[in-house]
Every structure is written in structure tokens, then in C-alpha cells.
Scaffold this motif. Structure first.
Motif, PDB file in Angstrom:
ATOM      1  N   LYS A 243       0.837  -1.207   0.000  1.00 37.16           N
ATOM      2  CA  LYS A 243       0.000   0.000   0.000  1.00 37.16           C
ATOM      3  C   LYS A 243       0.868   1.253   0.000  1.00 37.16           C
ATOM      4  O   LYS A 243       0.516   2.253  -0.635  1.00 37.16           O
ATOM      5  N   LYS A 244       2.018   1.219   0.697  1.00 45.03           N
ATOM      6  CA  LYS A 244       2.902   2.385   0.730  1.00 45.03           C
ATOM      7  C   LYS A 244       3.477   2.694  -0.648  1.00 45.03           C
ATOM      8  O   LYS A 244       3.606   3.850  -1.033  1.00 45.03           O
ATOM      9  N   ILE A 245       3.859   1.641  -1.380  1.00 46.24           N
ATOM     10  CA  ILE A 245       4.439   1.872  -2.714  1.00 46.24           C
ATOM     11  C   ILE A 245       3.362   1.994  -3.785  1.00 46.24           C
ATOM     12  O   ILE A 245       3.664   2.157  -4.968  1.00 46.24           O
ATOM     13  N   ASN A 246       2.092   1.883  -3.353  1.00 48.72           N
ATOM     14  CA  ASN A 246       0.944   2.075  -4.253  1.00 48.72           C
ATOM     15  C   ASN A 246       0.975   1.101  -5.430  1.00 48.72           C
ATOM     16  O   ASN A 246       0.747   1.472  -6.575  1.00 48.72           O
ATOM     17  N   SER A 247       1.263  -0.159  -5.117  1.00 47.63           N
ATOM     18  CA  SER A 247       1.296  -1.200  -6.151  1.00 47.63           C
ATOM     19  C   SER A 247       0.056  -2.076  -6.013  1.00 47.63           C
ATOM     20  O   SER A 247      -0.028  -2.913  -5.102  1.00 47.63           O
ATOM     21  N   ALA A 248      -0.907  -1.885  -6.910  1.00 49.89           N
ATOM     22  CA  ALA A 248      -2.150  -2.654  -6.839  1.00 49.89           C
ATOM     23  C   ALA A 248      -1.895  -4.149  -7.023  1.00 49.89           C
ATOM     24  O   ALA A 248      -2.495  -4.981  -6.335  1.00 49.89           O
ATOM     25  N   ASN A 249      -0.997  -4.506  -7.940  1.00 48.82           N
ATOM     26  CA  ASN A 249      -0.713  -5.923  -8.185  1.00 48.82           C
ATOM     27  C   ASN A 249      -0.140  -6.594  -6.939  1.00 48.82           C
ATOM     28  O   ASN A 249      -0.522  -7.716  -6.579  1.00 48.82           O
ATOM     29  N   ASP A 250       0.799  -5.903  -6.262  1.00 55.71           N
ATOM     30  CA  ASP A 250       1.388  -6.489  -5.055  1.00 55.71           C
ATOM     31  C   ASP A 250       0.369  -6.565  -3.932  1.00 55.71           C
ATOM     32  O   ASP A 250       0.398  -7.503  -3.118  1.00 55.71           O
ATOM     33  N   GLN A 251      -0.540  -5.591  -3.857  1.00 55.15           N
ATOM     34  CA  GLN A 251      -1.588  -5.666  -2.840  1.00 55.15           C
ATOM     35  C   GLN A 251      -2.483  -6.885  -3.079  1.00 55.15           C
ATOM     36  O   GLN A 251      -2.849  -7.603  -2.140  1.00 55.15           O
ATOM     37  N   VAL A 252      -2.848  -7.117  -4.349  1.00 63.82           N
ATOM     38  CA  VAL A 252      -3.691  -8.271  -4.683  1.00 63.82           C
ATOM     39  C   VAL A 252      -2.990  -9.571  -4.317  1.00 63.82           C
ATOM     40  O   VAL A 252      -3.586 -10.476  -3.717  1.00 63.82           O
ATOM     41  N   ASN A 253      -1.693  -9.670  -4.657  1.00 61.92           N
ATOM     42  CA  ASN A 253      -0.953 -10.898  -4.351  1.00 61.92           C
ATOM     43  C   ASN A 253      -0.802 -11.098  -2.847  1.00 61.92           C
ATOM     44  O   ASN A 253      -0.885 -12.225  -2.352  1.00 61.92           O
ATOM     45  N   ALA A 254      -0.576  -9.994  -2.110  1.00 59.71           N
ATOM     46  CA  ALA A 254      -0.451 -10.091  -0.658  1.00 59.71           C
ATOM     47  C   ALA A 254      -1.772 -10.538  -0.028  1.00 59.71           C
ATOM     48  O   ALA A 254      -1.800 -11.388   0.868  1.00 59.71           O
ATOM     49  N   LEU A 255      -2.885  -9.961  -0.506  1.00 56.35           N
ATOM     50  CA  LEU A 255      -4.190 -10.344   0.010  1.00 56.35           C
ATOM     51  C   LEU A 255      -4.496 -11.810  -0.299  1.00 56.35           C
ATOM     52  O   LEU A 255      -5.084 -12.522   0.523  1.00 56.35           O
TER      53      LEU A 255
END
Length: 549
Positions: A243-255
Motif C-alpha cells: 500500500k505504501k508503494i501504491n502497487s495494486a498488483n502487489d496488494q492483490v498478491n499479498a491479500l
């Protein structure tokens, strides 16, 4: 005259450079649509000035933009186009070969064709002239080997690369992490967490948030089955930093990882967040791909408009020439019959040449018009499928957009249509027909076996596909049908297509629209017949017969 031509070329070169620099500025401000648009405009100008290298640079940047926005098939196609503008014999151009092949490897990795990606990365390394870039390409090649589960090959490269860097070098933590993960994948007993920790410590000291995102990802994977609490801890930290780096793809993968390993009441929260972000990413990628296709379509449309203006100017010029020649011929006929005859001969020759030129231009206009038909109907069908299906087949939509793009481009250049992936014709028809199904409308298909289309000519197949698309578009717009049945039958060298819906039918007093008129014309051009049977309120029956001999 020569001086004027040189001035024109210099002016065009400056115009192309202006577009190119604008595009680079939009890259820096992360505006992909605008950067793609101006790279494309620069490409057009550079082609006009025969500047092959600048053309290739513009196309490579377009391909990289497409890949970053998730248009992987489009990026592949664009990168392959760039190769035709580069010269392998010129060492100064090798850097652009390496950049282009690296992009081909990257997007091919995303498409999970790892063996092909490996070939592209090897080509990037072959053309690399910079040691830092070479290490990046070697790292990417090793990752492809890792994805393909060829761990020994991956380890050989990672161990070679890590010897070339110091622990203080920026890329050291990445190479160390990749090396440790590969060793762990090859031998699950390997303590990769030690190397992961060392890499994470370096990244923390440098404030490398993207690097920490990677470290937390690897820790979560490492502990997933060995220590669930640790895996959950690092997956949570990855979601926070994504969320800090504002990466939607990484947020999806983390979730996604949190959903897999967390069995607490937080799962519902994670799932809702995951679904919202995933849908947003899909919509953004679809919008980007449509935008890229429309930008190319607008360029072709402008070419068509220019051809139309050129034709009108040629016709005006032809009329003026005829008027002048007729006047001159009349005067000379009064003076000398021989002179008049000579002028008549010249006028006739000139008229024939102009008529031949106009025929060529009319053919070009006809081909360009077909681009509009393919793009418009194709986009309408994809929109219909996305609108009425909750679970969108992302790969299927990408394939259809890709095929639509290739069809429009190939038609505009009057070449035989080719597609990157040859899909069986019966599957193409099934995909077309099912795209018009929805929650309140069923589309039933019978007789659409692969054997049914054996020995049916390519022209008949293409016309059948256009006819069915026109019928279903008409059905969706006007019929209010809840059920549609399409049945195919091939018997005694004759193909019969039965169409039936339970809609409102076709009013007897209403004439056929342009779409249905075109449908009749298509079937008649094949020597076939089409019969419409309809009563208002009782649906529509259509029987189409096409001779196969």
C-alpha cells in the motif's frame, strides 16, 4: 527543388523528435496512454522520413508501455515489429536489440511461456554491450529457468552473477534473494531464511521499499508450511508495504496469500479487498488495451481520410485537365487536324492513367472501411460478453482483442489475415455465439463439431461468422429473446444453418435494416439462400443454405 526537399525532411525530423520527447515526458509522469499516443505519432513521422532507427526506438517504447499496462500479447506483437527496423550489422544498434528482446522475455514470462522467454533473454544477453544491463538480463534468464523448474540451470547463472557484484552494490540483495529461493526450491531443507534476512537487512538500511516488498514476499512463501504465524506476519507486512508503494498488483498478491494462510475472522475483510482490487486491475487493463487499439485505429482512420482527400483532389485535377485539353483540342482542330489528333491521344492516355490510379485508391478505401467494421463489431461483442458475464474469462477477452487488432491491421494493409494463435473454427463460432448469452438469455448450439467444418472453404467460414454475428447483434438490439438456438447441418455438399429465437419477431411492415440486407448479400454472394420466417410476437426462424461445391 532538392533544397526544398531537404528542408521538408528536416522539418519532419524535428516534428518527430518533438513527439518523441513529449512521449518520454509522459513516461516520466506515469501517463501511459499519452506516452503511447505520442510514441505512435513519432513512429508515423519517422517512417515518413525513412529514419529506421528512430522508428524502432518509438516502437520499442510503445511495446514496453503495453507490457507495463498488462497488454502482453499486444506488447509481443509490437516488439516483434520493431525488429524489422533494426540492423544487426550496426553495433551501435545492439543496445536496442537487447532492450527489445528483454521486453519480449518479460511479457512472455507473464504469459507463462517460459521456454520461449528463455530464448528471448538469451538473445538480449547476446546483444548486450553493458555489464550492468547484462547482469539484469542474466538475472531475468535465471528467473525464467526457476519458473520452468529448471533449478540447476537457474543456480548456475545466479551463482555466476553474484560473484560479479559486491555486497554494497544495489542489485546484490535481489540476486542473493533469488539465489537463496532457487536453492530452497531445489532442496526444501536449505535454510533460505538466513539469506533472505541478510538481503532484507540491506534493503532496510537503504530504505528500499520495493526491495522490502520482495523480501516479505519470499519470507511468507518460505514459512507458509513451516511456521504459519511467521508466514502470516510477513504476508501482513507485505500488504502494508504494498500500500505504501501504491502497487495494486502487489496488494492483490499479498491479500491472496493472507486469504490462503489466515483462518481468522479477517478472511472476509481480505477477500472483499482482494475482489475490489482485482476487479479494478482487470478493468484498468482492459481499458488500456482498448485505448491502445483505438489509438492505432485512429491512425488508420486518418490514413483513410487522407486517401479520400487525395482522391477528391485527383478527380478535381482530372476535370480541370479534361476541360483544358478539350478546349485546346477544339482550337487545334480548327487549325490542324493532325495536331488535334495528337492532343486527343495524349488526353486519352492521361485519362486512362488517372482512372487506373483512382481504382487503386478506391480499393484502398474499401479495405480501410473494413477496418471500421472489424473493430466496431469486435469491440461490441467483447463489451457484450463483459456486460453479461460476472466471471469474465480474462485470457479469452485478451485473445479476442488481440485477434481483433490483428484483423484490423491486416485488412488495412490488404494482406491475408493471420493470427498469432490458430483457434479451431468450431471454437471460434462457439465463443462468438456464447458471448451473446446473459443471465436472462440462453444461447444453445448444436452440430458445431470440428468435423462439421472439414473441407469447408475459408471464405465460407469467414462469411458464416460475419452473418451469425450480424444476426445476434440484431437479436440483442431488437428481439427481446430469452432463448436462441443455432444448429449446423452438413449433408450432400450443402451446409444448412438453422436459427430460431423466441423474441418479438420481425414486423411485416418494417423493411430490413442495413445489417440484415448485408447478411442476405453475403449469403447470395456464396450462391446460397436465406429465408426469414416471422410472425410478430412469435419469434424468428431463419434457414440458410450454402452450397459447398
Amino acid at each position: 527543388m532538392e533544397s526544398n526537399r531537404e528542408d521538408q525532411l528536416q522539418h519532419l525530423k524535428e516534428k518527430g523528435d518533438l513527439f518523441y520527447n513529449k512521449a518520454k515526458a509522459f513516461v516520466d509522469t506515469k501517463q501511459p496512454d499519452s506516452s503511447y499516443f505520442y510514441f505512435n505519432k513519432a513512429r508515423e513521422v519517422y517512417i515518413e522520413t525513412n529514419d529506421s532507427l528512430s522508428t524502432a526506438k518509438s516502437i520499442i517504447n510503445m511495446a514496453i508501455t503495453q507490457g507495463e499496462e498488462g497488454d502482453y500479447f499486444g506488447s509481443q506483437e509490437t516488439s516483434l515489429q520493431a525488429l524489422s527496423y533494426l540492423d544487426q550489422k550496426d553495433p551501435k544498434q545492439h543496445v536496442y536489440f537487447s532492450i527489445n528482446y528483454n521486453n519480449l522475455g518479460t511479457v512472455t514470462d507473464y504469459l507463462k511461456d517460459y521456454n520461449q522467454a528463455i530464448k528471448f533473454y538469451k538473445r538480449a544477453i547476446d546483444f548486450s554491450i553493458d555489464s550492468a544491463n547484462r547482469r539484469i538480463y542474466e538475472n531475468n534468464l535465471a528467473l525464467s529457468y526457476q519458473y520452468a523448474k529448471r533449478y540447476s540451470d537457474a543456480l548456475r547463472i545466479f551463482e555466476h552473477v553474484i560473484k560479479q557484484v559486491q555486497s554494497t552494490d544495489p542489485e546484490y540483495p535481489r540476486i542473493l534473494t533469488n539465489l537463496a529461493k532457487t536453492r530452497w526450491l531445489k532442496n526444501p531443507k536449505y535454510p533460505a531464511n538466513i539469506d533472505f534476512h541478510n538481503a532484507m537487512k540491506i534493503r532496510k538500511s537503504k530504505g528500499d521499499l520495493w526491495g522490502l516488498n520482495s523480501s516479505y514476499t519470499h519470507f511468507a512463501e518460505y514459512y507458509e508450511f513451516a511456521n504459519k504465524d511467521s508466514a502470516l506476519f510477513y504476508a501482513t507486512k507485505r500488504y502494508s508495504i504494498a500500500k505504501k508503494i501504491n502497487s495494486a498488483n502487489d496488494q492483490v498478491n499479498a491479500l491472496n496469500k493472507l486469504i490462503e494462510i489466515d483462518d481468522s475472522q479477517n478472511i472476509k475483510f481480505y477477500f472483499l479487498k482482494f475482489k475490489h482490487l482485482s476487479d479494478s486491475i482487470q478493468q484498468a487493463r482492459a481499458a488500456a488495451k482498448n485505448q491502445f487499439a483505438l489509438i492505432r485505429y485512429e491512425v488508420e482512420k486518418n490514413k483513410t481520410e487522407n486517401l479520400r482527400l487525395e482522391k477528391e483532389n485527383a478527380e478535381k485535377q482530372n476535370r480541370l485537365i479534361r476541360q483544358r485539353v478539350i478546349t485546346g483540342a477544339s482550337i487545334f482542330l480548327l487549325v490542324l487536324v493532325a495536331g488535334g489528333g495528337t492532343l486527343w491521344y495524349k488526353r486519352r492516355k492521361q485519362r486512362l492513367e488517372l482512372e487506373a490510379e483512382n481504382k487503386v485508391k478506391e480499393t484502398q478505401l474499401h479495405l480501410s472501411k473494413k477496418i471500421h467494421d472489424v473493430v466496431a463489431n469486435g469491440i461490441y461483442r467483447v463489451m457484450s460478453e463483459i456486460e453479461h458475464n460476472e466471471d469474465v474469462d480474462r485470457d479469452g477477452v485478451l485473445d479476442k482483442l488481440e485477434n481483433m487488432y490483428h484483423q484490423s491491421r491486416d485488412i488495412s494493409h490488404n494482406v491475408e489475415q493471420q493470427t498469432i494463435t490458430e483457434i479451431p473454427y468450431n471454437e471460434q463460432l462457439a465463443s462468438l455465439l456464447k458471448s451473446f448469452a446473459s443471465d436472462h438469455r440462453r444461447v444453445l448450439i448444436a452440430g458445431n463439431d470440428a468435423e462439421q467444418w472439414t473441407d469447408v472453404s475459408k471464405r465460407i467460414k469467414e462469411e458464416v461468422k460475419h452473418v451469425l454475428q450480424e444476426l445476434l447483434v440484431n437479436m440483442k438490439k431488437h428481439s427481446q429473446a430469452e432463448q436462441v438456438v443455432v444448429r449446423f447441418e452438413k449433408l450432400d455438399q450443402q451446409l444448412t444453418i438453422y436459427y430460431k429465437d423466441n423474441g418479438v419477431g420481425m414486423p411485416a411492415e418494417k423493411p430490413q435494416g442495413k445489417g440484415l440486407t448485408n447478411t442476405v448479400s453475403r449469403i447470395e454472394s456464396l450462391g446460397g439462400k436465406i429465408i426469414f420466417v416471422s410472425e410478430p410476437g412469435k419469434g424468428l426462424d431463419i434457414t440458410t443454405t450454402i452450397p459447398l461445391v
